[in-house]
Write an enzyme that holds these catalytic residues in place. Structure first.
Site, PDB file in Angstrom:
ATOM      1  N   ARG A  18      33.607  49.355  23.886  1.00 50.81           N
ATOM      2  CA  ARG A  18      35.233  49.900  25.034  1.00 50.81           C
ATOM      3  C   ARG A  18      35.753  50.694  24.901  1.00 50.81           C
ATOM      4  NH1 ARG A  18      40.437  49.376  25.192  1.00 50.81           N
ATOM      5  NH2 ARG A  18      40.779  48.282  23.185  1.00 50.81           N
ATOM      6  N   ASP A  19      37.042  50.736  23.998  1.00 48.97           N
ATOM      7  CA  ASP A  19      37.846  51.889  23.725  1.00 48.97           C
ATOM      8  C   ASP A  19      37.043  53.361  23.913  1.00 48.97           C
ATOM      9  OD1 ASP A  19      40.377  52.818  23.709  1.00 48.97           O
ATOM     10  OD2 ASP A  19      41.152  51.787  22.081  1.00 48.97           O
ATOM     11  N   HIS A 210      45.399  48.324  15.547  1.00 51.40           N
ATOM     12  CA  HIS A 210      44.779  49.613  16.667  1.00 51.40           C
ATOM     13  C   HIS A 210      45.332  50.778  16.515  1.00 51.40           C
ATOM     14  CE1 HIS A 210      42.072  49.480  19.787  1.00 51.40           C
ATOM     15  NE2 HIS A 210      43.119  51.079  21.075  1.00 51.40           N
ATOM     16  N   HIS A 212      45.433  54.971  16.617  1.00 52.76           N
ATOM     17  CA  HIS A 212      44.814  55.997  17.095  1.00 52.76           C
ATOM     18  C   HIS A 212      45.274  57.040  16.372  1.00 52.76           C
ATOM     19  CE1 HIS A 212      42.071  55.128  21.085  1.00 52.76           C
ATOM     20  NE2 HIS A 212      43.706  53.286  21.223  1.00 52.76           N
ATOM     21  N   CYS A 243      43.266  55.145  26.595  1.00 54.22           N
ATOM     22  CA  CYS A 243      43.735  54.096  27.387  1.00 54.22           C
ATOM     23  C   CYS A 243      43.359  55.461  28.374  1.00 54.22           C
ATOM     24  CB  CYS A 243      44.415  53.788  27.216  1.00 54.22           C
ATOM     25  SG  CYS A 243      45.488  53.071  28.843  1.00 54.22           S
ATOM     26  N   ASN A 252      40.279  56.657  19.202  1.00 54.99           N
ATOM     27  CA  ASN A 252      40.637  55.452  17.869  1.00 54.99           C
ATOM     28  C   ASN A 252      40.868  56.307  16.793  1.00 54.99           C
ATOM     29  OD1 ASN A 252      39.619  53.704  20.622  1.00 54.99           O
ATOM     30  ND2 ASN A 252      40.936  52.545  19.269  1.00 54.99           N
TER      31      ASN A 252
HETATM   32  N1  COA Z   1      36.374  42.910  37.025  1.00 51.19           N
HETATM   33  C1  COA Z   1      36.064  43.461  38.614  1.00 51.19           C
HETATM   34  N2  COA Z   1      37.079  43.381  39.460  1.00 51.19           N
HETATM   35  C2  COA Z   1      38.153  43.531  39.538  1.00 51.19           C
HETATM   36  C3  COA Z   1      38.826  42.147  38.726  1.00 51.19           C
HETATM   37  C4  COA Z   1      37.911  41.930  37.776  1.00 51.19           C
HETATM   38  N3  COA Z   1      38.454  41.530  36.221  1.00 51.19           N
HETATM   39  N4  COA Z   1      39.908  42.224  38.849  1.00 51.19           N
HETATM   40  C5  COA Z   1      40.085  42.727  40.360  1.00 51.19           C
HETATM   41  N5  COA Z   1      39.062  43.392  40.745  1.00 51.19           N
HETATM   42  C6  COA Z   1      38.860  44.029  41.674  1.00 51.19           C
HETATM   43  C7  COA Z   1      39.010  43.573  42.770  1.00 51.19           C
HETATM   44  O1  COA Z   1      38.597  43.159  43.972  1.00 51.19           O
HETATM   45  C8  COA Z   1      39.559  44.731  43.548  1.00 51.19           C
HETATM   46  O2  COA Z   1      38.513  45.578  44.720  1.00 51.19           O
HETATM   47  P1  COA Z   1      38.534  46.300  45.572  1.00 51.19           P
HETATM   48  O3  COA Z   1      39.318  47.301  45.035  1.00 51.19           O
HETATM   49  O4  COA Z   1      36.442  46.300  45.964  1.00 51.19           O
HETATM   50  O5  COA Z   1      38.695  45.527  46.549  1.00 51.19           O
HETATM   51  C9  COA Z   1      40.803  46.008  42.993  1.00 51.19           C
HETATM   52  O6  COA Z   1      39.617  45.201  41.239  1.00 51.19           O
HETATM   53  C10 COA Z   1      41.590  45.341  42.150  1.00 51.19           C
HETATM   54  O7  COA Z   1      41.729  45.154  42.297  1.00 51.19           O
HETATM   55  P2  COA Z   1      43.753  44.312  43.104  1.00 51.19           P
HETATM   56  O8  COA Z   1      43.363  42.568  42.635  1.00 51.19           O
HETATM   57  O9  COA Z   1      43.901  44.793  44.283  1.00 51.19           O
HETATM   58  O10 COA Z   1      44.777  44.834  41.684  1.00 51.19           O
HETATM   59  P3  COA Z   1      44.814  46.702  41.247  1.00 51.19           P
HETATM   60  O11 COA Z   1      44.188  47.127  42.243  1.00 51.19           O
HETATM   61  O12 COA Z   1      46.347  46.294  40.712  1.00 51.19           O
HETATM   62  O13 COA Z   1      43.918  46.335  39.365  1.00 51.19           O
HETATM   63  C11 COA Z   1      43.559  45.867  38.004  1.00 51.19           C
HETATM   64  C12 COA Z   1      44.276  45.355  38.670  1.00 51.19           C
HETATM   65  C13 COA Z   1      43.788  44.556  36.556  1.00 51.19           C
HETATM   66  C14 COA Z   1      42.112  44.773  38.371  1.00 51.19           C
HETATM   67  C15 COA Z   1      42.859  47.158  37.277  1.00 51.19           C
HETATM   68  O14 COA Z   1      44.324  47.544  36.774  1.00 51.19           O
HETATM   69  C16 COA Z   1      42.705  47.135  35.950  1.00 51.19           C
HETATM   70  O15 COA Z   1      41.218  46.656  36.129  1.00 51.19           O
HETATM   71  N6  COA Z   1      42.867  47.519  35.297  1.00 51.19           N
HETATM   72  C17 COA Z   1      41.986  47.761  33.979  1.00 51.19           C
HETATM   73  C18 COA Z   1      42.730  48.702  33.073  1.00 51.19           C
HETATM   74  C19 COA Z   1      42.085  49.258  31.856  1.00 51.19           C
HETATM   75  O16 COA Z   1      40.990  48.451  31.324  1.00 51.19           O
HETATM   76  N7  COA Z   1      42.600  49.700  31.048  1.00 51.19           N
HETATM   77  C20 COA Z   1      42.413  50.450  29.589  1.00 51.19           C
HETATM   78  C21 COA Z   1      42.050  49.205  28.325  1.00 51.19           C
HETATM   79  S1  COA Z   1      43.697  48.826  28.079  1.00 51.19           S
HETATM   80 ZN    ZN Z   2      43.041  51.993  22.379  1.00 57.77          ZN
END
Ligand code: COA
Ligand code: ZN
Length: 316
Positions: A18-19, A210, A212, A243, A252
């Site tokens: 994942r990370d 956790h 890094h 990240c 990490n």
């Molecule tokens: N899984 C898959 N797709 C998802 C989802 C999920 N859990 N949650 C939302 N989406 C999709 C939406 O359908 C939308 O799709 P589209 O652009 O095709 O319409 C898109 O993601 C954006 O969703 P939205 O609700 O508008 O929110 P956002 O753009 O503010 O994104 C998150 C919010 C949380 C979904 C996004 O920021 C994210 O996935 N972040 C994870 C970051 C990460 O993993 N960081 C590293 C680890 S700490």
């Molecule tokens: Zn991390």
């Protein structure tokens, strides 16, 4: 070290899938992810963070989360975890039968907005909805506090803020907590102080650290945490990781370097270092670049070399 007894057993939790992979320059093919996770299942690690059910736009490298989560071989005794950012991701991870969900928000509001697009209040509201959805499924909920030791946008995060967030997490229905040093800003004194404070306020709450290794303090921070009563650590094979939404993020602490240190210190982890080293040494061919882990290159402290031939032979 303050001389306190070290834990008799440390849990090593592998996060490379994942990370590690989320920030890699190229997508690791799904079959190779599955093979890597299956091999890690045979090393003796306690937990494996398998993937993230996040937006594929945010983290394209993990767009195959559902396939990976369903295809891996589940070894009894290993807890298989997925990171989830929201209720939708949680539902998908529950449907895929994950043992644990890792819910994430940041101590820093600025990083939470950059990483998750949410305010702290929105994140906590999401946590409560996920706790409701997970009720009765047997799936446990871990909550990670990213940037707990410092944020690349906001700088230092007050200890009281982190402790208050733990309180919020527990009130939201989460079972355990991870303190994450997202960009390697923690120092050993700070770690000892915060872990001590968590232990005093929350007793035996399962707590993961956790770290890094962005600034070379990773294993020093492990030692400080161990000394303060921590016994669970995330680490990533080869030291991959970071990240994508934190400037300057790097890997990490490396799992094999962590296990090597624990082995040398006589602290049991149940992890087979030889297997881990073999996997770490195979990583560069898999991902197409060198790794930062050091023991995979140097060998174990106990791997001795033949003595050089005498440079000053006795005169005939
Ligand atoms: N899984 C898959 N797709 C998802 C989802 C999920 N859990 N949650 C939302 N989406 C999709 C939406 O359908 C939308 O799709 P589209 O652009 O095709 O319409 C898109 O993601 C954006 O969703 P939205 O609700 O508008 O929110 P956002 O753009 O503010 O994104 C998150 C919010 C949380 C979904 C996004 O920021 C994210 O996935 N972040 C994870 C970051 C990460 O993993 N960081 C590293 C680890 S700490
Ligand atoms: Zn991390």
């Amino acid at each position: 070290m303050n001389g306190a007894a070290l834990p008799s057993r440390v849990h090593v939790q592998e996060v490379v899938a994942r990370d590690g992979l989320q920030i890699e320059p190229r997508f690791l093919p799904t079959a190779e992810k599955i093979a890597l996770i299956d091999a890690l299942s045979e090393t003796g690690v306690s937990k494996i963070e398998v993937t993230s059910f996040v937006s594929p736009r945010a983290v394209p490298n993990l767009a195959d989360a559902g396939i990976v989560a369903r295809a891996i071989a589940r070894r009894p005794g290993v807890t298989y975890v997925a990171l989830v950012p929201n209720l939708r991701g949680a539902q998908e991870a529950l449907d895929a039968g994950m043992d644990e969900l890792n819910l994430v928000m940041s101590a820093s509001e600025t990083h939470n907005l950059a990483n998750m697009g949410m305010t702290p209040a929105q994140s906590l509201e999401g946590f409560r909805a996920i706790a409701e959805a997970a009720k009765g499924t047997g799936t446990t909920l871990n909550g990670s506090i990213a940037t707990a030791f410092g944020c690349p946008f906001e700088g230092a995060q007050p200890e009281a803020k982190v402790l208050a967030l733990i309180e919020d997490y527990l009130e939201s229905g989460l079972d355990s907590v991870t303190l994450a040093d997202t960009t390697g800003m923690a120092n050993p004194r700070q770690v000892a102080h915060l872990v001590g404070a968590v232990r005093r306020q929350f007793g035996t709450l399962p707590l993961t650290l956790h770290f890094h290794n962005t600034r070379g303090m990773g294993l020093a921070n492990v030692l400080a945490a161990l000394d303060a009563g921590a016994d669970r650590f995330d680490a990533s094979l080869g030291g991959l990781g970071g990240c994508p939404f934190a400037p300057g993020a790097t890997g990490n602490i490396s799992t094999e370097d962590l296990v090597h240190m624990l082995d040398e210190m006589g602290v049991a982890s149940g992890v087979d270092l030889a297997r881990l080293l073999a996997l770490a040494r195979a990583l560069p061919a898999l991902i197409g670049h060198d790794i930062s882990g050091q023991v995979a290159k140097a060998g174990r402290s106990t791997d001795l070399h033949p003595a050089p031939a005498n440079r000053h032979p006795a005169a005939p």
